[in-house]
Design a protein around this motif. Sequence first.
Motif, short mmCIF file in Angstrom:
data_model
loop_
_atom_site.label_atom_id
_atom_site.label_comp_id
_atom_site.label_asym_id
_atom_site.label_seq_id
_atom_site.Cartn_x
_atom_site.Cartn_y
_atom_site.Cartn_z
N ASP A 45 5.16 26.54 37.15
CA ASP A 45 4.37 26.85 35.87
C ASP A 45 3.62 25.59 35.60
N ASP A 84 2.99 24.26 32.66
CA ASP A 84 3.09 23.39 31.34
C ASP A 84 4.01 22.37 31.54
N GLN A 122 6.80 21.77 32.63
CA GLN A 122 8.20 22.17 32.34
C GLN A 122 8.97 22.27 33.66
N ARG A 142 8.42 22.01 26.54
CA ARG A 142 6.90 22.16 26.80
C ARG A 142 6.18 20.75 26.15
MG MG Z 1 6.95 27.43 29.97
#
Ligand code: MG
Length: 316
Positions: free
Chosen positions: A92, A94, A96, A200
């Motif tokens: 991902d 973001d 994370q 996040r």
């Molecule tokens: Mg995420």
Amino acid sequence: MDISVIIPLYNEEESLPELHAWIQRVMNENGFSYEVIFVNDGSTDRSWQVIEKLAEESDRVKGIKFRRNYGKSPALFCGFEKAQGDVVITMDADLQDSPDEIPELYRMITRDGYDLVSGYKKKRYDPLSKTLPTKLFNATARAVSGIKNLHDFNCGLKAYRRDVVKNIEVYGEMHRYIPYLAKNAGFGKIGEKVVQHQARKYGTTKFGLNRFVNGYLDLISLWFLSKFGVKPMHIFGFLGSLMFVFGFIAVVYIGLHKLYAMYSGQPYILVTDSPYFYLALTTMILGTQLFLAGFLGEMIARNAPERNNYQIEKEL
Ligand code: MG
Ligand code: UDP
């Protein structure tokens, strides 16, 4: 090339430079040859400009820009098509997921012989409204797919042998079930690795709670497709025939019962006055319909372009 990192993203401009620098550091420390494929899923912020700038600085950075927002699965699909590395890693955008997991994931694919390794966010930094339904979701997915050893189907961080991503087709919102797709395609060695998870840092989540409703429906579709996709008659035809025969026997019984009553001088009523007659009638009609559905399905399956699409591993 050793590794392709595929990063689907939708409005994640703040994270990208940091994420890229981190991946670069890990790759250089371990001496991997690699590419990073950013798939910009119709972002409305400056994500694409950021990617262009990263690509200018490093020729290992590649980008795909969708004209509009299609979703995470289409983004992954296009990334998979473009990937050239022996091992493909999805992540991902973001922050994370941690790029520090990459070397171990790579090792599990290349040394331990896994086809697919999924991350497992054992300790999550997400709100309770998400972690709790997720547990339920994963339990169901485990039961339906038969992949008993996965705890986190939808983890964004996953590693694949290249053959896997070139031979499965992720579409709609099926990114949640990639391990199931892989298993159905014959890639059975599926493993799991506990991975670090962060809250996040920038931006907001792109999926609401309707992910669970859609997720369940998709799971049912996949289960059904994998069981009866190429032989719909086996389920509809079976149920339909069963119902029809059952209704037919009931109707015959009702008719004979009346004839018997008539000729033996007992009181009798019109067949159409008996509630059982209507039950039997409905059963016969539904049975015919089901049978017909199976037959139509069979005609469609006969014409499906992928009806004879098999995974041939080796040939001599
Ligand atoms: Mg995420
Ligand atoms: N994403 C995407 N297209 C979408 C929605 C999400 O490419 O339509 C990307 C998003 O930018 C992120 C990843 O998919 O990189 C996971 O999304 P998110 O972090 O919002 O999901 P969550 O962590 O809440 O499950």
